[in-house]
Enzyme design. Sequence first.
Site, PDB file in Angstrom:
ATOM      1  N   HIS A   1       0.859  -1.105   0.053  1.00 40.94           N
ATOM      2  CA  HIS A   1       0.049   0.041  -0.137  1.00 40.94           C
ATOM      3  C   HIS A   1       0.951   1.258  -0.095  1.00 40.94           C
ATOM      4  O   HIS A   1       0.817   2.169  -0.746  1.00 40.94           O
ATOM      5  CB  HIS A   1      -0.839  -0.171   1.381  1.00 40.94           C
ATOM      6  CG  HIS A   1      -1.892   1.032   1.445  1.00 40.94           C
ATOM      7  ND1 HIS A   1      -3.143   1.152   0.995  1.00 40.94           N
ATOM      8  CD2 HIS A   1      -1.610   2.303   1.849  1.00 40.94           C
ATOM      9  CE1 HIS A   1      -3.624   2.452   1.238  1.00 40.94           C
ATOM     10  NE2 HIS A   1      -2.592   3.173   1.829  1.00 40.94           N
ATOM     11  N   GLU A   2       1.770   1.414   0.729  1.00 44.22           N
ATOM     12  CA  GLU A   2       2.619   2.484   1.110  1.00 44.22           C
ATOM     13  C   GLU A   2       3.371   2.705  -0.241  1.00 44.22           C
ATOM     14  O   GLU A   2       3.707   3.910  -0.782  1.00 44.22           O
ATOM     15  CB  GLU A   2       3.711   2.481   2.281  1.00 44.22           C
ATOM     16  CG  GLU A   2       2.813   2.265   3.434  1.00 44.22           C
ATOM     17  CD  GLU A   2       1.775   3.598   3.674  1.00 44.22           C
ATOM     18  OE1 GLU A   2       1.752   4.619   3.165  1.00 44.22           O
ATOM     19  OE2 GLU A   2       0.552   3.104   4.520  1.00 44.22           O
TER      20      GLU A   2
ATOM     21  N   HIS B   1       1.531   4.423  -3.051  1.00 47.80           N
ATOM     22  CA  HIS B   1       1.359   5.813  -2.809  1.00 47.80           C
ATOM     23  C   HIS B   1       2.573   6.478  -3.263  1.00 47.80           C
ATOM     24  O   HIS B   1       2.761   7.527  -4.321  1.00 47.80           O
ATOM     25  CB  HIS B   1       1.477   6.096  -1.395  1.00 47.80           C
ATOM     26  CG  HIS B   1       0.012   6.317  -0.774  1.00 47.80           C
ATOM     27  ND1 HIS B   1      -1.010   6.712  -1.162  1.00 47.80           N
ATOM     28  CD2 HIS B   1      -0.536   5.706   0.470  1.00 47.80           C
ATOM     29  CE1 HIS B   1      -2.114   6.323  -0.592  1.00 47.80           C
ATOM     30  NE2 HIS B   1      -1.749   5.793   0.605  1.00 47.80           N
TER      31      HIS B   1
ATOM     32  N   HIS C   1      -5.910   7.165  -2.651  1.00 47.64           N
ATOM     33  CA  HIS C   1      -6.707   6.144  -2.229  1.00 47.64           C
ATOM     34  C   HIS C   1      -7.943   5.860  -3.088  1.00 47.64           C
ATOM     35  O   HIS C   1      -8.458   6.896  -3.781  1.00 47.64           O
ATOM     36  CB  HIS C   1      -7.421   6.548  -0.785  1.00 47.64           C
ATOM     37  CG  HIS C   1      -6.149   6.410   0.161  1.00 47.64           C
ATOM     38  ND1 HIS C   1      -6.026   7.444   1.302  1.00 47.64           N
ATOM     39  CD2 HIS C   1      -5.424   5.352   0.669  1.00 47.64           C
ATOM     40  CE1 HIS C   1      -4.792   7.131   1.967  1.00 47.64           C
ATOM     41  NE2 HIS C   1      -4.702   5.832   1.535  1.00 47.64           N
TER      42      HIS C   1
ATOM     43  N   TYR D   1     -10.077   2.141   1.304  1.00 44.96           N
ATOM     44  CA  TYR D   1     -10.176   2.227   3.016  1.00 44.96           C
ATOM     45  C   TYR D   1     -11.128   1.120   3.211  1.00 44.96           C
ATOM     46  O   TYR D   1     -11.903   0.635   2.401  1.00 44.96           O
ATOM     47  CB  TYR D   1     -11.098   3.481   3.261  1.00 44.96           C
ATOM     48  CG  TYR D   1     -10.306   4.720   3.444  1.00 44.96           C
ATOM     49  CD1 TYR D   1      -8.899   4.687   3.459  1.00 44.96           C
ATOM     50  CD2 TYR D   1     -11.259   5.999   3.664  1.00 44.96           C
ATOM     51  CE1 TYR D   1      -8.223   6.111   3.583  1.00 44.96           C
ATOM     52  CE2 TYR D   1     -10.605   7.051   4.054  1.00 44.96           C
ATOM     53  CZ  TYR D   1      -9.103   7.080   3.764  1.00 44.96           C
ATOM     54  OH  TYR D   1      -8.306   8.286   3.876  1.00 44.96           O
TER      55      TYR D   1
HETATM   56 ZN   LIG Z   1      -2.790   4.884   2.254  1.00 47.72          ZN
END
Ligand SMILES: [Zn+2]
Length: 316
Positions: free
Chosen positions: A175-176, A179, A185, A234
Site C-alpha cells: 500500500h505505502e 502511494h 486512495h 479504505y
Molecule cells: Zn494510504
Amino acid sequence: MEGLVGWIIVLALASSLIECHSQRHRPPNAKHGDMQPHSVGEAARVASQIDELDDEDEANPWELSGLFEGDILLDRYHSRNGILNESMRWADGTVPYFIEDEDFTDEQQLVILKAIKEYHQKTCIQFRPYHKKDTSWVVFRSNSSGCWSSVGMQSDGQTVNLQSPGCVRHGVVIHELLHALGFFHQQSASNRDDYVRILWENIEPGHEHNFNKYNETEVTSYGIEYDYGSVMHYSAKAFSRNSEPTIEALQPNVTLGQRKGLSEKDISKLELMYQSQCAQREGSEDPEPPGFIDQFNSLLGLFKENAAFPTYGFKK
Ligand SMILES: [Zn+2]
C-alpha cells in the site's frame, strides 16, 4: 617514484572495484519525511492504536496513522498533487531504495523485500538498491509512528515509514509503495459516488476531509473501473466515530479494501501509468535488478541456513 605511482593507481582501482561490488551506499537524510510528522502526544496515540491491531482486524493500519487521509505525508515543499503530474513519476519505472537496517530485523527486511518482489513479479516497476548518484530514492524507516508515505516521486529522498511491528506487513508495504509510485486512495476517485455512499454522520468530527474526492484534472483511473478490492481502498469503518460503517458499497456482496497485495486493477492502473517510463528502461527485459536479487537472496539465505531463526515474530 614510478613504482609508488603504480601502487597508488593499483590501490585506487582496487578500492573503486570494492566500492562497486560490495559497498552499500547510504543516502543522505531524505528531504521528505525525515522528521517525525506527529506531535509527541499524537505519535504515542498512533503507535498504540496500531500496536493493538492484529491480522484479523478489518481496520487498516494506514487509516490510523494520523496524517492526511491517514497515511499521506504532505509537506511544505510540495502542495498536494495528483497522479496525472508526470514529473512525480519515477524515471524508467525504477525506484532506488534503502532499508535502514538499524530500524528493522532481518526478518522484517525480508517482509519489505518480498513486497518489492510482488511488484517485480506482477508489474513493470523495478526497485534497486540506492546508489550515491541517485537524486530520488525511497528510504524505509521505522523511527516515527504510523505507516505513511508521500504520493509520487519527490526529489532528494522520501521516507516510507513503517512502525514496527504493526506496519511491517506485506499488504501495508504494498500500500505505502503504491502511494510512493503515485496513487491516492481508491475512494477519493472523482466517480466514487457511483460506487459507494459515504455515511458522513458516522465519521469522527474533524476527519471528514479524509473522504475528499479529487477532480479528473488531478487524478485518473486510466479508464479502469472503480475497484472495491483495491489495496488502496479504505475499509468500511475507516474514521468511524461510532463503530458504524463510514463507507457503504452500492453493489451487493463486495468487500471494501484488503491487505493481501495488489489487485488485478491495481496492476492494470500501475502498468498504464508507467507504460512509457518502463519502455525507456535499458535492459528492461531483465525481470529483476541484480542488486535487489543479491540482497533478497542473502537475507533469504539467513533463514534457510539457520533453522533456529524465527519464522515469525518481531523485535520490540
Ligand atoms: Zn494510504
